[in-house]
Design a protein around this motif. Structure first.
Motif, mmCIF file in Angstrom:
data_model
loop_
_atom_site.group_PDB
_atom_site.id
_atom_site.type_symbol
_atom_site.label_atom_id
_atom_site.label_comp_id
_atom_site.label_asym_id
_atom_site.label_seq_id
_atom_site.Cartn_x
_atom_site.Cartn_y
_atom_site.Cartn_z
ATOM 1 N N LYS A 135 -89.089 59.288 59.290
ATOM 2 C CA LYS A 135 -87.868 58.621 58.848
ATOM 3 C C LYS A 135 -88.090 57.539 57.800
ATOM 4 O O LYS A 135 -87.143 56.893 57.364
ATOM 5 N N THR A 136 -89.353 57.339 57.405
ATOM 6 C CA THR A 136 -89.661 56.209 56.529
ATOM 7 C C THR A 136 -90.657 56.589 55.439
ATOM 8 O O THR A 136 -91.708 57.179 55.725
ATOM 9 N N THR A 163 -85.631 54.524 54.114
ATOM 10 C CA THR A 163 -85.421 55.233 55.377
ATOM 11 C C THR A 163 -84.347 56.303 55.242
ATOM 12 O O THR A 163 -83.489 56.250 54.354
ATOM 13 N N THR A 164 -84.421 57.270 56.150
ATOM 14 C CA THR A 164 -83.423 58.335 56.225
ATOM 15 C C THR A 164 -82.912 58.447 57.652
ATOM 16 O O THR A 164 -83.676 58.283 58.611
ATOM 17 N N ASP A 196 -80.798 61.200 58.298
ATOM 18 C CA ASP A 196 -80.276 62.567 58.370
ATOM 19 C C ASP A 196 -81.334 63.611 58.009
ATOM 20 O O ASP A 196 -81.071 64.583 57.320
ATOM 21 N N GLY A 223 -83.950 63.498 56.077
ATOM 22 C CA GLY A 223 -84.475 63.546 54.713
ATOM 23 C C GLY A 223 -83.479 63.955 53.658
ATOM 24 O O GLY A 223 -83.826 64.059 52.478
ATOM 25 N N SER A 265 -80.778 62.168 52.746
ATOM 26 C CA SER A 265 -80.464 60.969 51.963
ATOM 27 C C SER A 265 -81.412 59.829 52.333
ATOM 28 O O SER A 265 -81.907 59.767 53.462
ATOM 29 N N TRP A 266 -81.640 58.938 51.362
ATOM 30 C CA TRP A 266 -82.594 57.839 51.532
ATOM 31 C C TRP A 266 -82.001 56.531 51.019
ATOM 32 O O TRP A 266 -81.222 56.516 50.077
ATOM 33 N N LYS A 267 -82.424 55.434 51.654
ATOM 34 C CA LYS A 267 -81.957 54.109 51.257
ATOM 35 C C LYS A 267 -83.113 53.127 51.285
ATOM 36 O O LYS A 267 -83.831 53.017 52.285
ATOM 37 N N TYR A 302 -87.827 57.959 42.921
ATOM 38 C CA TYR A 302 -86.731 57.967 43.887
ATOM 39 C C TYR A 302 -85.482 58.666 43.331
ATOM 40 O O TYR A 302 -84.563 58.978 44.069
ATOM 41 N N ASN A 358 -77.721 60.481 47.088
ATOM 42 C CA ASN A 358 -78.568 60.516 48.284
ATOM 43 C C ASN A 358 -80.006 60.149 47.962
ATOM 44 O O ASN A 358 -80.806 59.902 48.851
ATOM 45 N N GLY A 387 -86.650 62.035 48.351
ATOM 46 C CA GLY A 387 -87.610 61.527 49.321
ATOM 47 C C GLY A 387 -88.909 62.299 49.417
ATOM 48 O O GLY A 387 -89.595 62.215 50.444
#
Length: 487
Positions: free
Chosen positions: A105-106, A146-147, A149, A151, A153-155, A177, A190, A193
């Motif tokens: 997730k990261t 992090t995601t 869902d 992978g 979408s990422w923030k 990115y 999104n 990643g």
């Protein structure tokens, strides 16, 4: 239960292509030519120009030449390979390089923005593009992205930074990115990643003749301190060029007058090998059989078998997943091959579509080139392409060829629909009587029991593609056809 419109076509029309293909019973290629394809050296597309000027000219302006291009790091003249609006807005964008993964997730993102002048390679030009910068595997200050869902979408969290110790396994051309579109201001919100390098993950389909063995050795040497960097690409050509489809040209360049020392894909008599000329890249693999990190068919040459180089992305019959709808339609990019191969199950192994390859309808040399009436097809319109066999049914077929028409959209965690890809991407040529594109019926679902599995437990049955059944049978795996073999 579902009646395909194509099933009512005249037998003569259905056999137009198949009859022509079977006019000659001679097996092609010969064993000698097959050996040349397997072992020959790649020479590059310029070696073809002297004798094949027209084909070279068409190819030179085609989309196959821009699947990967150099970036500004190789010179200011390569800035043009980045979309105009992206160049204009570069300093406003989150131009962070993906360094590595922390967990599922990261991701770690280099905290320093990458200046446009440092972009080494650009992937894509027509629909979208991504950017890469060389990373040496050393320590960096990083953010975490992090995601939530899986992978999709990422923030990035820019509120704090971390010290990343470095990882030589990730050295190579790493992605930024960003995933950008050609229309001004349009991009994938999104974000992106992919934490593996381009060479590790997906280079083989963007170039010609990627040498996976040389790359693997170089990476091992780099990690052992015997090599200074991993900037070399180990490719015959940066573009998808002649030899990707015709095989290595070494023998033909040496003896140009001979016609039996270079592969002509259109003459291949093995249906599966003929299809694979294009499907080596127009596919979505689950994993390479030569690298647990890769998702391409690295090392593949024409006439090779898919299963020797990659495992297909998996179906999820009746449930669906991100890659595949409940009935087998592809949902993501590069999935034409699974769509097309389902024709054998849907309409039978001797049907026209089951025997066809991409280049029977599409212009493989000039795809997307200037002055074309249709960007990819040999015919001026899709209707003209279909009418040769489908006649008066063509309009009805084309009206519902969009794999999304009539189906409830799918989304993260809600994959259980027949929703597939849009019209020009979806390649399942099966129209059910309700006016929707359809894959295979529930009584055609195919399964293989996991080794040591319990045949009465659903979790022990693996969904497989119909064309994989024979291979699993030979491995001694129990296979089954139908909706619920565990019952």
């Amino acid at each position: 239960m579902r009646k395909s419109l194509t099933s009512v076509l005249a037998v003569g029309a259905l056999m137009v292509w198949a009859g022509a293909a079977q006019a000659s019973t001679a097996v092609y290629p010969s064993p000698e030519l097959a050996q040349i394809v397997k072992t020959g050296k790649y020479m590059g597309p310029d070696s073809c120009l002297e004798c094949h000027e027209d084909e070279h000219k068409a190819w030179h302006a085609s989309r196959h030449t821009v699947k990967a291009t150099k970036g500004p790091a190789f010179g200011k003249e390569f800035e043009k390979n980045i979309y105009d609006w992206v160049r204009r807005d570069w300093d406003k964008l989150d131009t962070y390089m993906i360094v590595d993964t922390k967990d599922a997730k990261t991701n770690y993102m280099a905290a320093r923005k990458v200046p446009m002048a440092e972009i080494d390679y650009v992937v894509g030009q027509v629909y979208k593009q991504r950017y890469m910068k060389y990373y040496d595997g050393g320590p960096l200050e990083v953010y975490e992205a992090t995601t939530a869902d899986g992978g999709i979408s990422w923030k990035i969290d820019k509120s704090k930074t971390f010290q990343f110790a470095g990882n030589k396994d990730r050295a190579g051309y790493n992605f930024l990115y960003l995933e950008m579109n050609p229309k001004d201001g349009q991009f994938n919100k999104n974000n992106y990643g992919e934490w593996r390098s381009w060479q590790e993950r997906c280079i083989a389909c963007h170039v010609t003749g990627f040498d996976r063995t040389a790359w693997d050795q170089a990476k091992a040497d780099f990690k052992a301190g015997k090599r200074g960097d991993l900037r070399e690409l180990f490719v015959a050509d940066l573009r998808v060029s002649c030899e990707s489809c015709h095989g290595p040209g070494e023998a033909h360049v040496k003896q140009k007058s001979k016609k039996n020392n270079i592969l002509n894909p259109a003459k291949i008599t093995d249906v599966e090998a003929r299809k694979m000329v294009c499907e080596q890249c127009h596919t979505r693999a689950q994993v390479s059989t030569h690298s647990s990190l890769a998702q391409d068919l690295r090392g593949y040459r024409p006439m090779d078998k898919y299963e020797d180089f990659a495992v297909y992305t998996r179906p999820a019959w009746g449930k669906g997943n991100r890659q595949v709808s409940i009935d087998g339609k592809g949902r993501r990019d590069h999935q034409q091959d699974m769509d097309m191969r389902l024709s054998t199950t849907i309409q039978g192994p001797h049907s026209t579509h089951a025997a066809m390859a991409c280049f029977d309808c599409h212009d493989q040399h000039g795809v997307g080139g200037p002055g074309r009436k249709n960007a990819t097809l040999k015919a001026a319109t899709p209707r003209e392409s279909c009418v040769k066999c489908h006649g008066a049914q063509s309009d009805a077929v084309l009206k519902v060829m969009n794999g999304r028409t009539g189906w409830e959209p799918s989304s993260f965690g809600k994959w259980g629909t027949g929703y597939g890809r849009q019209g020009n991407k979806q390649h399942i040529f099966n129209i059910e009587q309700h006016g929707r594109s359809f894959g295979i019926n529930v009584d055609q679902y195919q399964w293989a029991l996991k080794k040591g599995g319990d045949a009465k437990k659903e979790a022990d049955w693996e969904a497989i593609w119909p064309w994989e059944k024979e291979r699993f049978d030979k491995q001694g795996r129990m296979t089954a056809v139908g909706a619920t073999p565990w019952q």
